[in-house]
Design an enzyme around this catalytic site. Structure first.
Site, PDB file in Angstrom:
ATOM      1  N   CYS A   1      -5.064  -0.473  -7.014  1.00 20.12           N
ATOM      2  CA  CYS A   1      -3.635  -0.708  -6.256  1.00 20.12           C
ATOM      3  C   CYS A   1      -3.567  -2.272  -5.935  1.00 20.12           C
ATOM      4  O   CYS A   1      -2.522  -3.014  -5.969  1.00 20.12           O
ATOM      5  CB  CYS A   1      -4.101   0.078  -4.872  1.00 20.12           C
ATOM      6  SG  CYS A   1      -5.074  -0.745  -3.590  1.00 20.12           S
TER       7      CYS A   1
ATOM      8  N   THR B   1      -4.382   4.607   7.318  1.00 19.19           N
ATOM      9  CA  THR B   1      -3.302   4.488   6.216  1.00 19.19           C
ATOM     10  C   THR B   1      -2.351   5.578   6.081  1.00 19.19           C
ATOM     11  O   THR B   1      -2.897   6.921   5.765  1.00 19.19           O
ATOM     12  CB  THR B   1      -3.969   4.002   4.836  1.00 19.19           C
ATOM     13  OG1 THR B   1      -4.568   2.784   5.259  1.00 19.19           O
ATOM     14  CG2 THR B   1      -2.961   3.879   3.878  1.00 19.19           C
TER      15      THR B   1
ATOM     16  N   CYS C   1      -3.361   7.776  -1.584  1.00 17.28           N
ATOM     17  CA  CYS C   1      -4.834   7.720  -2.313  1.00 17.28           C
ATOM     18  C   CYS C   1      -5.718   8.229  -1.497  1.00 17.28           C
ATOM     19  O   CYS C   1      -6.557   8.710  -1.640  1.00 17.28           O
ATOM     20  CB  CYS C   1      -5.119   6.304  -2.749  1.00 17.28           C
ATOM     21  SG  CYS C   1      -3.665   5.106  -3.105  1.00 17.28           S
TER      22      CYS C   1
ATOM     23  N   HIS D   1     -12.752   5.465  -2.853  1.00 17.49           N
ATOM     24  CA  HIS D   1     -11.742   4.542  -2.442  1.00 17.49           C
ATOM     25  C   HIS D   1     -11.987   3.128  -2.657  1.00 17.49           C
ATOM     26  O   HIS D   1     -11.009   2.146  -2.875  1.00 17.49           O
ATOM     27  CB  HIS D   1     -11.671   4.677  -0.953  1.00 17.49           C
ATOM     28  CG  HIS D   1     -10.312   4.374  -0.299  1.00 17.49           C
ATOM     29  ND1 HIS D   1      -8.977   5.014  -0.815  1.00 17.49           N
ATOM     30  CD2 HIS D   1      -9.848   3.383   0.509  1.00 17.49           C
ATOM     31  CE1 HIS D   1      -7.888   4.439  -0.173  1.00 17.49           C
ATOM     32  NE2 HIS D   1      -8.290   3.491   0.656  1.00 17.49           N
TER      33      HIS D   1
ATOM     34  N   GLU E   1      -0.475   1.858   9.049  1.00 21.07           N
ATOM     35  CA  GLU E   1      -1.580   2.282   9.826  1.00 21.07           C
ATOM     36  C   GLU E   1      -1.321   2.557  11.199  1.00 21.07           C
ATOM     37  O   GLU E   1      -0.313   2.267  11.635  1.00 21.07           O
ATOM     38  CB  GLU E   1      -2.676   1.073   9.827  1.00 21.07           C
ATOM     39  CG  GLU E   1      -3.670   1.324   8.423  1.00 21.07           C
ATOM     40  CD  GLU E   1      -3.111   0.588   7.281  1.00 21.07           C
ATOM     41  OE1 GLU E   1      -2.205  -0.344   7.593  1.00 21.07           O
ATOM     42  OE2 GLU E   1      -3.444   0.896   6.113  1.00 21.07           O
TER      43      GLU E   1
ATOM     44  N   TYR F   1      -9.235   0.680  -5.047  1.00 23.80           N
ATOM     45  CA  TYR F   1      -8.930  -0.674  -4.944  1.00 23.80           C
ATOM     46  C   TYR F   1      -8.744  -1.587  -6.339  1.00 23.80           C
ATOM     47  O   TYR F   1      -8.259  -2.710  -6.421  1.00 23.80           O
ATOM     48  CB  TYR F   1      -9.809  -1.636  -3.797  1.00 23.80           C
ATOM     49  CG  TYR F   1      -9.406  -1.180  -2.440  1.00 23.80           C
ATOM     50  CD1 TYR F   1      -8.979   0.089  -2.000  1.00 23.80           C
ATOM     51  CD2 TYR F   1      -9.417  -2.124  -1.519  1.00 23.80           C
ATOM     52  CE1 TYR F   1      -8.712   0.291  -0.809  1.00 23.80           C
ATOM     53  CE2 TYR F   1      -9.291  -1.893  -0.123  1.00 23.80           C
ATOM     54  CZ  TYR F   1      -8.862  -0.512   0.165  1.00 23.80           C
ATOM     55  OH  TYR F   1      -8.301  -0.313   1.453  1.00 23.80           O
TER      56      TYR F   1
ATOM     57  N   CYS G   1       0.885  -1.215   0.124  1.00 27.69           N
ATOM     58  CA  CYS G   1      -0.178   0.005  -0.057  1.00 27.69           C
ATOM     59  C   CYS G   1       0.875   1.327   0.152  1.00 27.69           C
ATOM     60  O   CYS G   1       1.887   1.415   0.759  1.00 27.69           O
ATOM     61  CB  CYS G   1      -0.816  -0.009   1.577  1.00 27.69           C
ATOM     62  SG  CYS G   1      -1.851   1.526   1.610  1.00 27.69           S
TER      63      CYS G   1
ATOM     64  N   GLU H   1      -6.800  -5.751   4.504  1.00 37.37           N
ATOM     65  CA  GLU H   1      -7.319  -4.368   3.686  1.00 37.37           C
ATOM     66  C   GLU H   1      -8.144  -4.599   2.738  1.00 37.37           C
ATOM     67  O   GLU H   1      -9.288  -3.765   2.257  1.00 37.37           O
ATOM     68  CB  GLU H   1      -5.994  -3.548   3.470  1.00 37.37           C
ATOM     69  CG  GLU H   1      -6.395  -2.373   3.207  1.00 37.37           C
ATOM     70  CD  GLU H   1      -5.159  -1.134   3.021  1.00 37.37           C
ATOM     71  OE1 GLU H   1      -4.426  -1.626   1.862  1.00 37.37           O
ATOM     72  OE2 GLU H   1      -5.285  -0.033   3.559  1.00 37.37           O
TER      73      GLU H   1
HETATM   74 FE1  SF4 Z   1      -3.425   1.747  -0.010  1.00 35.92          FE
HETATM   75 FE2  SF4 Z   1      -4.781   1.013  -2.115  1.00 35.92          FE
HETATM   76 FE3  SF4 Z   1      -5.837   2.591  -0.176  1.00 35.92          FE
HETATM   77 FE4  SF4 Z   1      -3.960   3.611  -1.758  1.00 35.92          FE
HETATM   78  S1  SF4 Z   1      -6.067   2.620  -2.416  1.00 35.92           S
HETATM   79  S2  SF4 Z   1      -4.312   3.948   0.287  1.00 35.92           S
HETATM   80  S3  SF4 Z   1      -2.753   1.558  -2.122  1.00 35.92           S
HETATM   81  S4  SF4 Z   1      -5.174   0.419   0.247  1.00 35.92           S
HETATM   82 FE    FE Z   2      -6.976   1.457   1.939  1.00 33.51          FE
END
Ligand code: SF4
Ligand code: FE
Length: 494
Positions: free
Chosen positions: A300, A191, A104, A293, A258, A297, A100, A457
């Site tokens: 990422c 995060t 983001c 968000h 985190e 996902y 991660c 996560e």
């Molecule tokens: Fe982390 Fe993915 Fe959230 Fe970006 S979108 S902060 S990489 S979990």
């Molecule tokens: Fe996240």
């Protein structure tokens, strides 16, 4: 100073008096701490790639506020193409870090707060949108990393915020003053919070009028008076502190992070407030942030999945199992699952639409479907990776054993290291160390420190599975579908 480099970002963190607690103590050298530094490196690469000619187009965008080029992580999406590029950027960074990269949450919060403040002002005549635009100018101008902070600790899930035994269990306004407000509470599982310059706080659930003191959104710097953080540990994290940890850590350079962020009576000046008691807008803000968000996902986790699929294919080569048809089929299945997630991330972006404020919002139904799939598919991808890797991934001796020169007093007089190398050889062309490195890398993603980012996560980040199911129920238009069936079946209501 637009577009910092990774090194400038790391140096900028040293100038912030962030209060970090780890293993029960306040640590001052947190930027260089072996448990924390890999997560800083993951954020740093979001800066470095913006300077890389190969990736600059994806990593940057032209700000609608200034007309200047900014890092995409500080950008307000201006089109469907921007939404798609966001997902592509996240896949790229997942591939580069296999973890991660944290930045983001801020980007998703910027876009949600921007559009929601516009609509609050429209109804209440407040000036939150202006406040937020000025704040974002500061973020873009200084290329900041911002923790988009939503999740409260929540206490007893059966009770609303105002009826909790501890009134701080959801973050709230404790005092309203002429020059600002004082807030108290915490944000959990944050995060990248320690690695962030600032925090952009939002409510965590839709609220009723009785809970209006919990309807608050604001920004503050990491070293605001009264703010501190307690680092969240990860499985196998202390491997990072071992002398010969390089190979055993699995992914030495990158990681996620985190923390619990505590606000113990923090003062927020008026110009950094974006919501203050307008409780009926808490739900809109939560829904929009969560939607963005959940889209994220689809980028990422797919990038991390790419790295894991590559590792599984490589370990099959090293084990001499790459020609087996069932191994080939498992790699196909992993790819199919991973690309399905990507398809969802791209689809909810393609169906995006402009908000009243002008920035683009993703399709909420498809973003929730995306995240619902993410709560499942990475688990199956991990299962298949573990299947292909074999049990040695979790039974292999430490790197210190592989390095050991201690002679074992048996007839052969070989050292511990020589015994390890003798018996953990795969195919004869592959150095044992390569196999060792690769198995530790897979372990890191499947059940080590990076499993926080790839597995749990995937389950709980951006909302647990049930949160998506609630949204899917709301957005799924079952009544419209009933009507389709009735019309086709020739049913007329009397
Ligand atoms: Fe982390 Fe993915 Fe959230 Fe970006 S979108 S902060 S990489 S979990
Ligand atoms: Fe996240």
């Amino acid at each position: 100073m637009a577009l910092m480099t990774g090194e400038q970002y790391i140096e900028s963190l040293r100038r912030i008096d962030t209060k970090v607690y780890l293993f029960g103590e306040k640590i001052s050298d947190w930027v260089d701490h072996p448990l924390i530094r890999p997560s800083i490196n993951s954020v740093a690469i979001t800066y470095d790639l913006a300077h890389d000619p190969e990736h600059a187009d994806l990593m940057t965008a032209v700000s609608n506020l200034t007309g200047k080029r900014v890092n995409r992580f500080t950008h307000l999406h201006q089109s469907r193409e921007d939404l798609i590029n966001k997902v592509k950027m996240q896949r790229l960074l997942g591939q580069k870090t296999a973890s991660c990269f944290q930045r983001c949450v801020g980007m998703d919060a910027f876009n949600a707060v921007y559009s929601t403040t516009y609509e609050i002002d429209e109804k209440h005549g407040t000036r939150y949108h202006e406040n937020f635009k000025n704040y974002l100018l500061h973020v873009q101008e200084n290329d900041l990393t911002v923790d988009g902070a939503m999740t409260d600790p929540k206490g007893d899930r059966a009770l609303p915020p105002s009826r909790q035994k501890d009134p701080d269990i959801f973050l709230r306004i404790v005092e309203k003053r002429g020059d600002g407000i004082v807030v108290r509470g915490a944000k959990a599982h944050q995060t990248g919070s320690i690695n962030s310059h600032e925090h952009l706080v939002m409510p965590t659930i839709a609220l009723a009028e009785a809970d209006k003191s919990y309807a608050v959104s604001f920004a503050c710097p990491s070293d605001a008076e009264g703010l501190f953080m307690i680092y969240g540990r990860q499985s196998s994290d202390t491997r990072k502190t071992e002398q010969f940890a390089g190979i055993d850590v699995g992914n030495k350079n990158f990681g996620g992070q985190e923390a619990l962020v505590v606000f113990d009576n923090v003062f927020i000046p008026n110009d950094r407030i974006f919501l203050c008691e307008e409780w009926e807008f808490a739900g809109m803000l939560v829904e929009r942030f969560a939607g963005y968000h959940r889209q994220s996902y689809g980028g990422c986790k797919v990038g991390v999945g790419d790295a894991l699929i590559g590792a599984a294919a490589l370990v099959a080569d090293y084990n001499g199992a790459n020609k087996a048809s069932h191994v080939k089929d498992k790699l196909i299945e992993m790819t199919h699952l991973n690309e399905t997630l990507y398809s969802c991330g791209i689809a909810c972006s393609c169906e995006g639409y402009p908000t009243k404020a002008g920035n683009y919002q993703i399709d909420l139904l498809l973003a929730n479907v995306c995240k619902q799939n993410v709560t499942r598919f990475p688990y199956e991808i991990v299962r298949l990776a573990e299947d292909i890797a074999g049990g040695l991934m979790v039974t292999m001796p430490s790197d210190a054993d592989f390095r050991s020169g201690e002679v074992v007093p048996t007839e052969s007089r070989l050292t511990v290291g020589e015994w390890c190398h003798k018996f953990f050889q795969g195919n004869a062309e592959t150095p044992t160390e390569n196999r060792q490195r690769l198995l530790r890398f897979i372990e890191n993603i499947c059940l080590g420190a990076a499993a926080v980012g790839y597995r749990t996560e995937s389950m709980h980040g951006a909302g647990s599975p049930q949160a998506q199911r609630v949204m899917i129920a709301r957005q799924g238009n079952i009544d419209g579908k009933k009507k389709l069936a009735k019309d086709l079946a020739g049913i007329r209501d009397s």
